[in-house]
Design an enzyme around this catalytic site. Structure first.
Site, mmCIF file in Angstrom:
data_model
loop_
_atom_site.group_PDB
_atom_site.id
_atom_site.type_symbol
_atom_site.label_atom_id
_atom_site.label_comp_id
_atom_site.label_asym_id
_atom_site.label_seq_id
_atom_site.Cartn_x
_atom_site.Cartn_y
_atom_site.Cartn_z
ATOM 1 C CE1 TYR A 90 -4.117 1.444 0.571
ATOM 2 C CE2 TYR A 90 -2.942 2.840 2.211
ATOM 3 C CZ TYR A 90 -4.257 2.725 1.311
ATOM 4 O OH TYR A 90 -5.291 3.607 1.381
ATOM 5 C CB SER A 185 1.335 -5.395 3.148
ATOM 6 O OG SER A 185 0.307 -4.508 3.655
ATOM 7 C CD GLN A 186 -2.448 -1.977 -2.624
ATOM 8 O OE1 GLN A 186 -3.320 -1.314 -2.215
ATOM 9 N NE2 GLN A 186 -1.309 -1.639 -2.966
ATOM 10 C CG ASP A 271 1.035 -7.385 10.577
ATOM 11 O OD1 ASP A 271 0.810 -6.111 10.555
ATOM 12 O OD2 ASP A 271 1.126 -8.122 9.498
ATOM 13 C CG HIS A 300 2.702 -4.766 8.084
ATOM 14 N ND1 HIS A 300 1.825 -5.791 7.807
ATOM 15 C CD2 HIS A 300 2.835 -4.013 6.890
ATOM 16 C CE1 HIS A 300 1.316 -5.664 6.549
ATOM 17 N NE2 HIS A 300 1.668 -4.690 6.221
#
Length: 321
Positions: A90, A185-186, A271, A300
């Site tokens: 992101y 992540s994204q 996270d 994260h």
């Protein structure tokens, strides 16, 4: 740091009953069926490097809109290569052409997708979200068009991601039977969505995946983009049902049962951005063979370089070379 979500034992037991839209398959069939089938283009880039050849990529994505990226190829390749297609976290854009060289150095083709409209944080992007927004627009993307599945930002982004996997399969330097999708992540959430929606994928490697189990993530994440939805609903108090219905169409945990390719997940137990329980929700529901590496004391950032080595060993074992 400390646990902000469930324990490891509780995450292994956590199997939410997520709402699956009745028209989920029809929605994505219609969306991807309307995507442009035009070929990708590749322009050589002089990076000054001698062992890796780099190309600037343009793939027609959602609505035929141009989506940019990089393709890295080992300079000494003599036969079609396994290809790692990478989706970004992101806020990140494709960055500079020499930044991500690990996979090409290991003998893989490496195709990196820019993220439409993003690219305001660690790495710049060059792809506008032509639907409304220029490249580099600051967040939040989780509420753009969130009252309608047809207008939602992530409908466009997932379509772009599927088109990049298709483009990889069509490139003459790539073995079409060994296209792998990955991301952090994204990017991890996108890799899960593509594995579910594009049967040509040979493997998926989602790291600390975003876009999973929205009903829980929006309520328990203490940092990061999920908070955009909570802030939106704090203002639009009457739209909760409508918003979560839209999110269900792009929820990687909802889509995950449709995947059949083998997968290697990573999940970080501390996270605060992508709560581990939500990542486990996607892992438990994933339809193909799967493994997971759990990083008990990481936030994260997850496994970072340690996870890359895990991925490399896993792929070499999977492909037998």
């Amino acid at each position: 740091m400390a646990l902000s979500d469930l324990t490891v034992a509780d995450c292994w037991a956590y199997r939410p009953d997520l709402t699956v839209p009745e028209d989920l398959d029809a929605f994505w069939g219609r969306t991807l069926g309307a995507a442009s089938a035009a070929a990708a283009t590749y322009e050589p880039v002089d990076t000054g490097l001698t062992q890796i050849h780099t190309f600037s990529v343009t793939v027609p994505g959602y609505g035929g809109e141009p989506v940019h990226g990089w393709l890295h190829l080992p300079a000494n390749a003599t036969e079609p290569l396994a290809c790692v297609v990478e989706y970004l976290g992101y806020g990140r854009g494709r960055g500079l052409p020499h930044e991500k060289l690990f996979w090409a150095s290991a003998g893989f083709a490496h195709l990196i997708m820019d993220t439409r409209g993003q690219g305001w944080s660690a790495a710049p992007g060059g792809t506008a979200d032509a639907h409304r927004y220029p490249a580099g627009t600051v967040p939040g993307f989780l509420t753009r068009g969130v009252t309608s599945p047809d207008d939602f930002y992530y409908r466009r982004l997932i379509t772009d991601a599927v088109r990049f996997a298709q483009a990889a399969q069509e490139h003459p330097a790539v073995d079409p039977d060994r296209v792998v999708v990955t991301g952090i992540s994204q990017g991890g959430g996108l890799s899960l969505a593509v594995a579910a929606l594009f049967p040509g994928v040979a493997a998926a490697m989602p790291d600390v995946p975003f876009l999973c189990d929205f009903p829980r993530a929006v309520r328990v994440a203490t940092e990061g983009p999920y908070g955009e939805v909570a802030e939106y609903l704090a203002l639009h108090r009457d739209q909760s049902s409508q918003v979560f219905r839209t999110l269900s169409y792009v929820d990687a945990a909802v889509l995950a049962p449709g995947a059949t390719a083998p997968a290697l997940f990573s999940i970080a137990m501390m996270d605060r951005i992508c709560p581990p329980s939500t990542c486990f929700a996607a892992y438990h529901r994933y339809g193909g063979d799967k493994e997971v590496r759990v990083y008990e004391f990481n936030d994260h950032e997850g496994g970072e370089a340690h996870q890359q080595l895990e991925q490399l060993a896993w792929l070499r074992k999977l492909f037998g070379r």
